[in-house]
Scaffold this active site. Structure first.
Site, mmCIF file in Angstrom:
data_model
loop_
_atom_site.group_PDB
_atom_site.id
_atom_site.type_symbol
_atom_site.label_atom_id
_atom_site.label_comp_id
_atom_site.label_asym_id
_atom_site.label_seq_id
_atom_site.Cartn_x
_atom_site.Cartn_y
_atom_site.Cartn_z
ATOM 1 N N CYS A 1 79.528 34.094 19.257
ATOM 2 C CA CYS A 1 80.701 35.086 17.799
ATOM 3 C C CYS A 1 80.161 35.825 16.903
ATOM 4 O O CYS A 1 79.594 35.001 16.317
ATOM 5 C CB CYS A 1 82.067 34.268 17.331
ATOM 6 S SG CYS A 1 82.347 32.814 18.401
ATOM 7 N N ARG B 1 75.967 38.693 20.330
ATOM 8 C CA ARG B 1 76.664 37.377 19.973
ATOM 9 C C ARG B 1 78.062 36.620 21.117
ATOM 10 O O ARG B 1 78.449 35.401 20.776
ATOM 11 C CB ARG B 1 76.882 36.801 18.779
ATOM 12 C CG ARG B 1 75.631 37.209 17.769
ATOM 13 C CD ARG B 1 76.069 37.599 16.375
ATOM 14 N NE ARG B 1 76.260 36.087 15.578
ATOM 15 C CZ ARG B 1 75.461 35.259 15.071
ATOM 16 N NH1 ARG B 1 73.970 36.089 15.127
ATOM 17 N NH2 ARG B 1 75.893 34.492 14.910
ATOM 18 N N TRP C 1 83.024 34.450 21.676
ATOM 19 C CA TRP C 1 82.181 33.555 22.213
ATOM 20 C C TRP C 1 83.291 32.719 22.653
ATOM 21 O O TRP C 1 83.245 32.217 22.110
ATOM 22 C CB TRP C 1 80.898 33.692 22.211
ATOM 23 C CG TRP C 1 79.710 33.379 23.491
ATOM 24 C CD1 TRP C 1 79.352 33.646 24.675
ATOM 25 C CD2 TRP C 1 80.116 31.204 23.711
ATOM 26 N NE1 TRP C 1 79.000 32.824 25.220
ATOM 27 C CE2 TRP C 1 79.672 31.317 25.224
ATOM 28 C CE3 TRP C 1 80.590 30.585 23.602
ATOM 29 C CZ2 TRP C 1 79.343 30.253 25.943
ATOM 30 C CZ3 TRP C 1 80.267 29.007 24.196
ATOM 31 C CH2 TRP C 1 79.559 28.813 25.416
ATOM 32 N N ASN D 1 83.529 31.839 13.595
ATOM 33 C CA ASN D 1 82.517 31.658 14.497
ATOM 34 C C ASN D 1 82.895 29.846 14.573
ATOM 35 O O ASN D 1 81.891 29.159 13.293
ATOM 36 C CB ASN D 1 81.294 32.316 13.931
ATOM 37 C CG ASN D 1 80.070 31.982 14.594
ATOM 38 O OD1 ASN D 1 80.104 31.099 15.535
ATOM 39 N ND2 ASN D 1 79.194 32.899 13.856
ATOM 40 N N GLY D 2 82.667 29.111 15.383
ATOM 41 C CA GLY D 2 82.235 27.698 15.208
ATOM 42 C C GLY D 2 83.023 26.519 16.152
ATOM 43 O O GLY D 2 83.954 27.188 16.589
ATOM 44 N N GLU E 1 60.599 29.313 32.919
ATOM 45 C CA GLU E 1 61.587 30.564 32.182
ATOM 46 C C GLU E 1 61.767 32.017 32.539
ATOM 47 O O GLU E 1 62.893 32.172 33.266
ATOM 48 C CB GLU E 1 60.135 31.079 31.603
ATOM 49 C CG GLU E 1 60.585 32.139 30.210
ATOM 50 C CD GLU E 1 61.535 32.273 29.468
ATOM 51 O OE1 GLU E 1 62.063 30.813 29.287
ATOM 52 O OE2 GLU E 1 62.137 33.667 29.333
ATOM 53 N N LYS F 1 65.472 33.472 33.489
ATOM 54 C CA LYS F 1 66.096 34.596 33.162
ATOM 55 C C LYS F 1 66.826 34.918 34.414
ATOM 56 O O LYS F 1 68.058 36.259 34.526
ATOM 57 C CB LYS F 1 64.564 35.601 33.173
ATOM 58 C CG LYS F 1 63.902 36.165 31.765
ATOM 59 C CD LYS F 1 64.343 36.887 30.757
ATOM 60 C CE LYS F 1 64.741 35.867 30.169
ATOM 61 N NZ LYS F 1 64.301 34.084 29.213
ATOM 62 N N GLU G 1 69.955 34.184 34.133
ATOM 63 C CA GLU G 1 71.118 34.875 33.251
ATOM 64 C C GLU G 1 71.737 36.228 32.999
ATOM 65 O O GLU G 1 72.364 36.706 32.978
ATOM 66 C CB GLU G 1 69.924 35.182 31.820
ATOM 67 C CG GLU G 1 69.657 33.345 30.925
ATOM 68 C CD GLU G 1 69.334 33.672 29.751
ATOM 69 O OE1 GLU G 1 69.371 33.054 28.820
ATOM 70 O OE2 GLU G 1 67.727 34.294 29.867
ATOM 71 N N HIS H 1 59.477 16.094 45.656
ATOM 72 C CA HIS H 1 60.836 14.930 45.841
ATOM 73 C C HIS H 1 61.784 15.483 45.716
ATOM 74 O O HIS H 1 62.388 14.451 44.940
ATOM 75 C CB HIS H 1 60.032 14.213 44.544
ATOM 76 C CG HIS H 1 58.829 14.177 44.356
ATOM 77 N ND1 HIS H 1 58.489 12.540 44.619
ATOM 78 C CD2 HIS H 1 57.462 14.194 44.144
ATOM 79 C CE1 HIS H 1 57.343 11.550 44.875
ATOM 80 N NE2 HIS H 1 56.012 12.669 44.320
ATOM 81 N N LYS I 1 74.500 35.459 22.052
ATOM 82 C CA LYS I 1 72.609 35.594 21.906
ATOM 83 C C LYS I 1 71.880 34.341 21.156
ATOM 84 O O LYS I 1 71.836 33.185 21.717
ATOM 85 C CB LYS I 1 72.225 36.294 22.050
ATOM 86 C CG LYS I 1 70.640 36.590 21.682
ATOM 87 C CD LYS I 1 70.019 38.070 21.262
ATOM 88 C CE LYS I 1 68.241 37.548 21.240
ATOM 89 N NZ LYS I 1 67.742 37.439 22.225
#
Lengths: 613, 613
Positions: free
Chosen positions: A2, A27, A74, A100-101, A486, A490, A493, A509, A608
């Site tokens: 946000c 964001r 968001w 935001n939150g 990583e 990527k 995403e 396994h 982000k």
């Protein structure tokens, strides 16, 4: 997540707020909205989708007003839609609020308000908070918006950064934060409010970072800070050191590719003034300050989330190898809710690009209470984590706008190698010879990254070939196991392909059950002591008809005979190789995302800096 | 992986070896084969596919002979095919060899042999080893098979268990091991060889476990053990304590469902004689023996792979909470190749169902050298890890045949909770009250597992609904984060659906990009301190139109209003909840696998105990 923007001054607020939202769009971009106060009248414009959709929606409307607050969302509570977009009116339509939150006890407060007759037009916790403030305001004998906000904030549980405007006070923006960031830019007869400095730098370089549990009463020519106990706080003015060009695309199609290609220079910037190769040595004042603690520390705990967590895993291998100190890497979100074992003298390394990652902030707060020393590895100068840390080393990667982190990651790994080398030399757990060799190899990284870019067309061709993929496994061992994680992240995403990373030996396994003709296994298989084992693992995949793409050392003939595709990496010491090996995986994701026609700078569902918990 | 069987005596070897292969099929089923010696003539029968395919292929053939060796394969070098199936002839067709393991320097040896004129009929490393032995044999003045094998084994790098027969010595089976298990059963005038005891117990209960670097020269009435230095070793005879019924399906469609449903009794067996609830106390002689070390230990390192690694993660949370000792959980495969920091007095906990996991064995070997104490948490009595450990606690789950581990996992977690409780009480890091409460709760687990089974039809219905799934995320926090990993692994193994586990808060750092209408998110969301946060995470998924299946505490009305489907779990202390919460996830995978028509006891590409590296 946000983005929040506010303007109060003599100019038209709308274009400033709109431009600010575009800068903050990384964001969150589920929906966007702006509230304006014009001639003592409050109006709200909001729309599902990206900020462009809002801009189009407002064409031809009356957008005058010198006070404005804006939000790009968001979603946490309630799906992305016009009605769930911020700002939210209260029932009286006199208040507008953006947030935001997450308000965790919203359900209980909502029930109380409904019993009092309040009606809700969205599924958000934000609208609940707005009406809660309104309800308190209505019942206050003195009708003070400021007091109503303060009362409300004391009763809510959760995290927030809010901006509130009220029709009856058309000369004030109220702001408050706990756990979500807020910066106020100070202009001449005007103020700018935002989640980070990017919307502010083209107007002023003087900013105030608002702290948790602080409230700001912002007029065009006055900024008052108070704590929730209603005591005045002195605003601490900081000078911004950031270039406007750094936050613009500069001719590239996307921020992501711009940032990938910047890595030779961002890694160089990270090393500059720190790494000396003539008579090899490393200068890091952040370590010097706590040298004794690093030399005697019995344990290092690395706290991070997402991509930064992967940088932490690389660091675990490197620090244990070089410094002989046990390292534990924890998800910040898990660490903070447990009752973890932290002793006085333990060293906590907090890694965060934005320095605003909510879970990481709370986690270090907790570790601090147990007497640990906090070292921040942060990119955003002046961010919350940078300020909370006892010491730190900035990554100097410049603003990272692409939602998928690239240059910040290589910056983090570079910093952590520097730290490990410096501590190892001081502790005597590395020979001067090996230290010198690694310093020289490290200095050569920027050029070698550049060398990889010669294969960009080749990587793009591989990307085209695999753009139809549904599933992928990324496999590596040792220093390259975190690179497998990583690389997979990527791809997830940016291309929404379900890619998953594993240590190569774990494949047997369970994950190998997924292998068939349609699954791609990406092996990080550069030359190191695991090389023979990795070849066995590749054989096991090929025996089951899986496709294999391998990242190999330049001139490798063994694997090129087995794998379907290869990408070559210049020879480098295995300890430093992770910095190089991640580069082709960043490019692969980027090119696949573009091939699939996705907006790689704004991947779906993501945002982000994760400033909610 | 790879199952090996041999018989030498007066009976027909073929039916005994074939039946043995069926018992060992959980170790691999890419292809199978048997070599027989009849009237001094060697013949080999082999076939791609499961053991049934081999049986069909041999109908009507001459299968006489009192000596036989058999192999069921899990491919490492070369795809599953008739030609890559074992046993392999050598060029003279006088030798036949079967092999479990990987010869790492096979490429070099193969090149040498080719230059000498040898021809290869398969892509395997095994055929290389066979011809290498033959080449040495041919050049020995005394033509000794035994000596040729010994010479060859000294030159190869890698892991192996081999059985070799030679036409000119029709009264001997040669066997040798390094890193892959081998048991020899001693009958009256006959011997049985196998990778584990299951093919042996219906013939004899007296067995010898062959050690690394040992070679066995097996005649029908004589068993000679030697080390690679040609020195005689005294065979150590052990008595098997295992029931034949335990390794048969007993009316169930699959071993997997049999083993899932057995859990109330296997967990009860695990607690029996250890947990006393009248005046709560815990008896574990394995801990008593090293009490001082557990009380003063500064660090516990858990080594494991696959499902056992997940049990280790659960233990990390529990031990840190109760005992206040820092715990690090490592992939054994990663640990062994690093130069990890292990101090004298550190405690290593090695977890392995089979006790034969190759990477775990080497990893504990290494840690032992650094002075750590090894505690094994093993299911298979007498297995390599059990024998290598300084102390240990068996899980007593009975033989686990289903390739996907279920009852062994709950046994491991149960044992580790017992250990944590005992150590915590001795250390004084738990109150007697809390200890008593947890003991009583733990004793109630078997009944509560049984209670979950009332919902089996409900879970089966959910499985039908989601059997078309392509992708899933499994999300949990705290004690339930490892359960998310384990649930995802089960689904991967059995249904080949790409399921991935994450700590719920990490979702926002990338994986949430995968969420759309076709992705299922499975939340483990029973009542604990994370409950409110998990609800926020569920909201975030629903806001993006993802499907949600939640494992919730009985009577939860909050989540049932948001999730698409729920499965209820009896109320239990959050610390013990992981044992219950994994049960519905095991069932879900099983039912989905069955719905998709897969052979859930023999999932593709997998094998049970991973005895290659």
């Amino acid at each position: 997540m946000c983005g929040i923007v506010g303007y109060i001054g003599n100019r038209d607020a709308f274009p400033i707020v709109l431009k600010g939202l575009k800068r903050l769009e990384y964001r969150g971009y589920d929906s966007a909205g702006i509230a304006l106060i014009n001639d003592d009248r409050l109006s709200v414009f909001k729309k599902q989708g990206k900020v462009d959709a809002l801009e189009e929606f407002t064409i031809g409307k009356n957008l005058s007003g010198n006070i404005g607050i804006g939000h790009t969302r968001w979603a946490t509570h309630g799906e992305p839609s016009d009605r769930n977009a911020h700002p939210h009116y209260t029932n009286s339509k006199k208040f507008a609020i953006i947030h935001n939150g997450i308000i965790e006890n919203y359900a209980q407060i909502k029930a109380e308000l409904i019993s009092k007759g309040y009606v809700f037009h969205s599924d958000t916790d934000t609208e609940v908070l707005g009406n809660f403030i309104e309800d308190i305001y209505t019942n206050l004998p003195n009708k003070s918006v400021e007091e109503a906000i303060r009362f409300a904030l004391k009763r809510i549980v959760g995290a927030y950064c809010i901006l509130v405007v009220h029709e009856d006070e058309p000369e004030v923006i109220y702001a408050a934060r706990k756990g979500s960031p807020l910066v106020i830019g100070i202009g001449k007869g005007e103020h700018f409010l935002a989640s980070d400095a990017t919307p502010i730098i083209e107007y002023t370089r003087e900013v105030v970072y608002v702290n948790d549990y602080e409230m700001a009463i912002v007029r065009k020519d006055e900024l008052i800070l108070k704590n929730l106990g209603n005591e005045r706080q002195e605003p601490y003015i900081t000078k911004l050191d950031m270039q406007l060009g750094a936050i613009e695309k500069g001719g590239y199609d996307h921020f992501m590719i711009k940032e990938i290609l910047e890595q030779p220079s961002t890694i160089f910037d990270c090393l500059r003034g720190r790494l000396e190769t003539q008579n090899p040595s490393i200068q890091l004042s952040g370590i010097d300050k706590y040298k004794e603690q690093f030399l005697t520390g019995q344990r290092i705990i690395i706290l991070a989330c997402g991509t930064s967590w992967h940088a932490g895993l690389v660091a675990e291998y490197i620090i244990e190898e070089l410094c002989r100190i046990p390292v534990e890497v924890e998800y910040a979100s898990e660490f903070r809710y447990r009752n973890p074992v932290v002793h006085s003298g333990d060293i906590i390394v907090a890694i965060s690009q934005s320095g605003e990652t909510a879970d990481t902030i709370v986690a270090i707060d907790q570790a601090k209470k147990n007497g640990a020393i906090i070292m921040g590895v942060v990119n955003a100068v002046g961010s919350t984590i940078a300020r909370l840390s006892d010491t730190g080393v900035y990554t100097h990667s410049g603003p990272e706008i692409g939602v998928a982190s690239t240059k910040a990651f290589t910056g983090q790994v570079t910093v952590l190698i520097l730290v490990a080398l410096k501590v190892a030399l001081e502790k005597g757990t590395i020979t001067k010879e090996r230290f010198n060799q690694l310093c020289i190899e490290l200095a050569g990284v920027p050029d070698k990254v550049q060398e990889i870019f010669v294969q960009n067309d080749h990587i793009n061709k591989i990307a085209q070939k695999y753009s139809h993929l549904k599933d992928a496994l990324y496999l590596g061992r040792g220093y390259n196991f975190p690179i497998a994680l990583e690389g997979a992240l990527k791809l997830k995403e940016i291309s929404y392909i379900h890619a998953e990373g594993y240590p190569a030996a774990e494949m047997k396994h369970g994950p190998i059950a997924l292998v068939d003709e349609s699954l791609l296994s990406v092996f990080i298989a550069t030359k190191d002591p695991y090389y023979e084992k990795i070849i066995s693992n590749i054989q096991e995949i090929k025996a089951r008809k899986g496709m294999v793409l391998a990242i190999v050392s330049k001139g490798d003939t063994m694997i090129s005979g087995i794998a379907d595709d290869i990408i070559e990496i210049p020879e480098i010491d295995e300890l430093i190789a992770p910095i190089l090996n991640v580069i082709p995986l960043q490019l692969l994701s980027y090119y696949i995302g573009v091939a699939k026609g996705f907006d790689v700078d704004k991947p779906r569902n993501l945002a982000k800096s994760v400033t909610v918990e």
